[in-house]
Design a protein around this motif. Structure first.
Motif, PDB file in Angstrom:
ATOM      1  N   THR A   1       0.832  -1.202   0.000  1.00 50.74           N
ATOM      2  CA  THR A   1       0.000   0.000   0.000  1.00 50.74           C
ATOM      3  C   THR A   1       0.871   1.259   0.000  1.00 50.74           C
ATOM      4  O   THR A   1       0.644   2.182  -0.773  1.00 50.74           O
ATOM      5  CB  THR A   1      -0.917   0.011   1.248  1.00 50.74           C
ATOM      6  OG1 THR A   1      -1.608  -1.221   1.287  1.00 50.74           O
ATOM      7  CG2 THR A   1      -1.898   1.150   1.184  1.00 50.74           C
ATOM      8  N   HIS A   2       1.900   1.265   0.861  1.00 50.76           N
ATOM      9  CA  HIS A   2       2.762   2.451   0.922  1.00 50.76           C
ATOM     10  C   HIS A   2       3.506   2.654  -0.395  1.00 50.76           C
ATOM     11  O   HIS A   2       3.700   3.779  -0.840  1.00 50.76           O
ATOM     12  CB  HIS A   2       3.759   2.327   2.071  1.00 50.76           C
ATOM     13  CG  HIS A   2       3.107   2.390   3.420  1.00 50.76           C
ATOM     14  ND1 HIS A   2       2.423   3.508   3.855  1.00 50.76           N
ATOM     15  CD2 HIS A   2       3.003   1.477   4.401  1.00 50.76           C
ATOM     16  CE1 HIS A   2       1.939   3.273   5.067  1.00 50.76           C
ATOM     17  NE2 HIS A   2       2.279   2.042   5.419  1.00 50.76           N
TER      18      HIS A   2
ATOM     19  N   LEU B   1       2.429   1.800  -3.338  1.00 55.84           N
ATOM     20  CA  LEU B   1       1.475   2.320  -4.319  1.00 55.84           C
ATOM     21  C   LEU B   1       1.274   3.809  -4.129  1.00 55.84           C
ATOM     22  O   LEU B   1       1.241   4.570  -5.094  1.00 55.84           O
ATOM     23  CB  LEU B   1       0.138   1.608  -4.161  1.00 55.84           C
ATOM     24  CG  LEU B   1       0.010   0.311  -4.942  1.00 55.84           C
ATOM     25  CD1 LEU B   1      -1.274  -0.388  -4.570  1.00 55.84           C
ATOM     26  CD2 LEU B   1       0.035   0.595  -6.437  1.00 55.84           C
ATOM     27  N   ILE B   2       1.158   4.229  -2.877  1.00 53.22           N
ATOM     28  CA  ILE B   2       0.959   5.648  -2.603  1.00 53.22           C
ATOM     29  C   ILE B   2       2.158   6.431  -3.125  1.00 53.22           C
ATOM     30  O   ILE B   2       2.026   7.545  -3.617  1.00 53.22           O
ATOM     31  CB  ILE B   2       0.744   5.876  -1.087  1.00 53.22           C
ATOM     32  CG1 ILE B   2      -0.589   5.272  -0.668  1.00 53.22           C
ATOM     33  CG2 ILE B   2       0.766   7.361  -0.756  1.00 53.22           C
ATOM     34  CD1 ILE B   2      -0.820   5.229   0.813  1.00 53.22           C
ATOM     35  N   GLN B   3       3.339   5.850  -3.053  1.00 55.54           N
ATOM     36  CA  GLN B   3       4.533   6.541  -3.552  1.00 55.54           C
ATOM     37  C   GLN B   3       4.695   6.395  -5.061  1.00 55.54           C
ATOM     38  O   GLN B   3       5.688   6.861  -5.622  1.00 55.54           O
ATOM     39  CB  GLN B   3       5.788   5.995  -2.865  1.00 55.54           C
ATOM     40  CG  GLN B   3       5.832   6.304  -1.396  1.00 55.54           C
ATOM     41  CD  GLN B   3       7.238   6.251  -0.833  1.00 55.54           C
ATOM     42  OE1 GLN B   3       8.210   6.056  -1.542  1.00 55.54           O
ATOM     43  NE2 GLN B   3       7.351   6.435   0.461  1.00 55.54           N
ATOM     44  N   GLY B   4       3.758   5.711  -5.697  1.00 54.50           N
ATOM     45  CA  GLY B   4       3.828   5.588  -7.146  1.00 54.50           C
ATOM     46  C   GLY B   4       4.714   4.464  -7.637  1.00 54.50           C
ATOM     47  O   GLY B   4       5.036   4.390  -8.815  1.00 54.50           O
ATOM     48  N   GLN B   5       5.132   3.577  -6.750  1.00 54.69           N
ATOM     49  CA  GLN B   5       6.011   2.470  -7.154  1.00 54.69           C
ATOM     50  C   GLN B   5       5.162   1.241  -7.446  1.00 54.69           C
ATOM     51  O   GLN B   5       5.213   0.251  -6.729  1.00 54.69           O
ATOM     52  CB  GLN B   5       7.022   2.158  -6.054  1.00 54.69           C
ATOM     53  CG  GLN B   5       7.891   3.328  -5.654  1.00 54.69           C
ATOM     54  CD  GLN B   5       8.867   3.702  -6.740  1.00 54.69           C
ATOM     55  OE1 GLN B   5       9.138   2.916  -7.637  1.00 54.69           O
ATOM     56  NE2 GLN B   5       9.401   4.899  -6.690  1.00 54.69           N
ATOM     57  N   SER B   6       4.363   1.290  -8.538  1.00 52.91           N
ATOM     58  CA  SER B   6       3.374   0.229  -8.719  1.00 52.91           C
ATOM     59  C   SER B   6       4.022  -1.099  -9.098  1.00 52.91           C
ATOM     60  O   SER B   6       3.509  -2.151  -8.730  1.00 52.91           O
ATOM     61  CB  SER B   6       2.330   0.652  -9.745  1.00 52.91           C
ATOM     62  OG  SER B   6       2.926   1.325 -10.800  1.00 52.91           O
ATOM     63  N   GLU B   7       5.130  -1.077  -9.823  1.00 48.69           N
ATOM     64  CA  GLU B   7       5.783  -2.338 -10.192  1.00 48.69           C
ATOM     65  C   GLU B   7       6.232  -3.115  -8.956  1.00 48.69           C
ATOM     66  O   GLU B   7       5.945  -4.294  -8.792  1.00 48.69           O
ATOM     67  CB  GLU B   7       7.019  -2.058 -11.073  1.00 48.69           C
ATOM     68  CG  GLU B   7       6.692  -1.836 -12.522  1.00 48.69           C
ATOM     69  CD  GLU B   7       5.836  -2.957 -13.111  1.00 48.69           C
ATOM     70  OE1 GLU B   7       6.235  -4.132 -12.963  1.00 48.69           O
ATOM     71  OE2 GLU B   7       4.772  -2.646 -13.667  1.00 48.69           O
TER      72      GLU B   7
END
Lengths: 492, 169
Positions: free
Chosen positions: A439-440, A442-448
């Motif tokens: 989750t963290h 994803l929030i930081q934009g590190q979806s991979e």
């Protein structure tokens, strides 16, 4: 020339030495120089007198002040700066945390000094598993490195499997055709016995291990070594004491990341995860470029703290990201590059502060390092991290640099904790942590990376273990988040 | 002692992030934008890399529009691959890309960081970020922390807050 040495040099101490340090240096020197104790030096009464004189001046604060004023201003050779997350501790009975970000960097004029020559042993795994593309790429990387060396650099190449062969002994003399030929002849066969390779590399580097060089062993492996781990760790300690660093490149999924992490941490070296075989050449040549761009190496911090202070962890954020485990109150940080700071994040736990105490010593000690490009290569700087303890401190903004550093280190540590949970059999907790981590991210934009973590969370709930690739991807993936983006890499 | 509002575990005085679940504990602002700008930069460099390989051959990125059912307002998702959806409140440090607080989203049960929409060249997907009241697609509740495909016309509910997804061809 003895007569040109100043009082500090005679006593072998730095200009910021405390009275206590002056006294103990004096006692040491007296023992070394006393004609009764050392009859061989009896013919040189001058040196004993010089020690006496130096001590007399420096042990008297008044005289020392006058003497200091007569010395030429000392050139600043290293800059150490620290930021605290707050300016005071709270005087309470319960434990509290405190964070410090420390930058150790070269002074601006350092850019004018010619980069230090390197003395590097390239220790290459040629076990059966390296067969095919992997070994081909290692060969081409080795050739490129040989061609990029500067005339003053020293390179040795060792190939190992269950046997060891020195392809190129340590030397500044290079017969390119012969090296080229020897590299070409490398063939993959046999098992992986890392100790043999390391020991041969160590012998090569040791021959030229002078403080004027950046001395380093670079291990490239794709496998696990069995039974000789302790030998390797002992060798790493020996190397670290001689100022020789060790870094490791792990290729693929089979290599033992926990072992390599421990191995390189002893000297403050770097562990690099080369996930895709295609990247071998890129990572290896980049690592060489970084080694050739070092201002100071063998950076260590020796310290003491007040009894109520515990160092929870130290984490290197720049130039590469890795935990720095303390050993006997010594922290080995590795290298200071020419163009960016060495940055360390500390977390201290301060338990109940004594009623009478008005301040707390978090760390008191010295940063010691070697600057190969200087006439006097051993540099030592005193540090004192002390905070007042106040009953009712005002609320303070936490400096942004600390928040940024912490937000990333926290993510890395979530993975670390999940590994511990799994070891303890607490699978639900591990899965929960990994999901939080995702989750963290994803929030930081590190979806991979987040996706890898989620896949791993599922894996763990099914198999009660992390997969080999997932574990490495998360560990080194969360570490690499701390680094400036690759495009900023100088010389790219 | 500090109690983490996300996982309810206790943390020592002075902690800035919860060591158990990674949630930020203090209300100091500042961090948020760092991730977004950093991300945009990544997208840019990735674009350059791809263009250099096959200029012009890339399929155009899907265009996605969120239509708020209650008011009919439309929000176009452009410029990023990933959009977090949620609402803001005072002192909140992490701000979602799509802020639904002007639409009374709090009363409808939208979490601060509720869900995220990911747009790639070929598909659009939705992930629920462990929200309190959950997320549904066409009234079917989805599991948190997993990607689910979205199709043109799907209606998603964040808590009770309904949004229609429009993906023009």
């Amino acid at each position: 020339m003895g007569s040109e040495k100043n009082h500090y040099q005679i006593l072998d101490i730095s200009r910021d030495a405390t009275q206590e340090e002056i006294r103990s240096a004096y006692r040491r020197k007296v023992r070394e120089h006393h004609p009764d104790a050392q009859p061989s030096l009896a013919g040189d009464p001058g040196s004993f007198l010089a020690v006496q004189q130096a001590f007399e001046t420096l042990s008297n604060p008044e005289k020392r002040k006058l003497y200091d004023a007569s010395l030429p201003a000392e050139e600043e050779l290293i800059q150490v700066s620290t930021i605290f997350n707050r300016s005071s501790l709270i005087k309470i009975k319960e434990p509290q945390l405190l964070f410090i970000l420390m930058d150790i960097q070269a002074p601006p004029q350092a850019k004018k000094i010619a980069p230090s020559p390197i003395n590097v042993a390239l220790v290459l795994d040629q076990s059966t598993s390296m067969k095919g593309t992997r070994l081909d790429l290692v060969k081409s990387a080795a050739r490129r490195i040989v061609n990029q060396l500067r005339p003053q650099d020293i390179l040795s190449i060792v190939a190992f499997s269950d046997k060891t062969r020195v392809i190129q002994p340590a030397s500044t003399q290079r017969d390119f055709h012969k090296i080229e030929h020897n590299i070409q002849m490398l063939q993959a066969s046999g098992g992986t016995e890392i100790y043999k390779g390391l020991a041969a590399g160590f012998d090569e580097v040791k021959r030229y291990a002078h403080p004027k060089y950046v001395n380093h062993i670079l291990l490239l492996t794709d496998g696990r070594t069995y039974g000789d781990e302790d030998l390797c760790l002992n060798l790493a300690k020996k190397a670290a004491n001689l100022g020789i660093g060790i870094s490791g490149l792990g290729v693929g999924l089979e290599w033992n990341d926990q072992f390599i992490d421990r191995l390189v941490a002893i000297s403050g070296g770097e562990a690099i995860f080369v996930e895709s075989t295609r990247k071998i050449e890129e990572f290896l040549t980049q690592k060489f470029r970084r080694l050739a761009n070092i201002y100071a190496h063998n950076v260590q911090l020796t310290y003491t703290s007040d009894p109520e202070v515990t160092l929870n962890y130290a984490f290197r954020i720049l130039p590469d990201a890795a935990p720095v485990p303390p050993e006997n109150d010594v922290l080995r940080f590795g290298n200071v590059p020419v163009d960016r700071p060495l940055r360390i994040l500390f977390e201290f736990l301060v338990s109940s502060i004594p009623e009478k105490a008005n301040e707390v010593v978090l760390m008191k000690g010295r940063v010691n390092l070697i600057i190969p490009g200087m006439e006097q290569t051993q540099i030592s700087q005193r540090i004192e991290l002390v905070l007042p303890a106040i009953i009712n401190p005002t609320r303070e903004q936490v400096p942004e640099d600390i928040i940024t550093a912490l937000s990333q280190v926290t993510l890395y540590r979530l993975h670390e904790k999940a590994v511990v949970d799994i070891d303890n059999g607490d699978i639900d907790m591990a899965v929960e942590r990994l999901e939080n981590l995702a989750t963290h991210l994803l929030i930081q934009g590190q979806s991979e990376l987040a996706r890898s973590v989620l896949i791993e969370a599922k894996n763990v709930s099914k198999t009660h273990a992390l997969s080999l690739d997932g574990n490495k991807r998360i560990k080194y993936g969360t570490r690499s988040l701390m680094l400036p983006s690759q495009s900023e890499d100088p010389g790219k | 002692m500090i109690i983490c509002r996300a996982c309810k575990k206790s943390q020592p005085e002075g902690a800035i992030f919860c060591s158990e679940c990674g949630t930020k504990l203090t209300d100091t602002t500042g961090l948020v934008t760092q991730s977004l700008s950093h991300f945009l930069e990544d997208v840019k460099t990735a674009d350059i890399g791809l263009d250099a390989v096959s200029a012009g051959e890339r399929p155009a990125k899907k265009r996605v529009i969120l239509q708020i059912i209650k008011t009919g307002e439309q929000i176009s998702l452009v410029g990023q691959d990933d959009f977090t959806i949620g609402r803001t409140s005072e002192g909140q440090s992490i701000i979602p890309d799509i802020d639904l607080s002007p639409f009374d989203s709090y009363q409808e049960g939208v979490s601060r960081i509720h869900a995220s929409i990911k747009i790639s060249d070929t598909e659009v997907s939705l992930i629920d970020l462990s929200s309190i009241n959950g997320t549904s697609i066409n009234d079917i509740k989805i599991a948190p922390n997993q990607y689910h495909h979205l199709h043109d016309g799907d209606i998603i509910s964040l808590g009770k807050f309904k949004i229609q997804i429009l993906i023009p061809a």
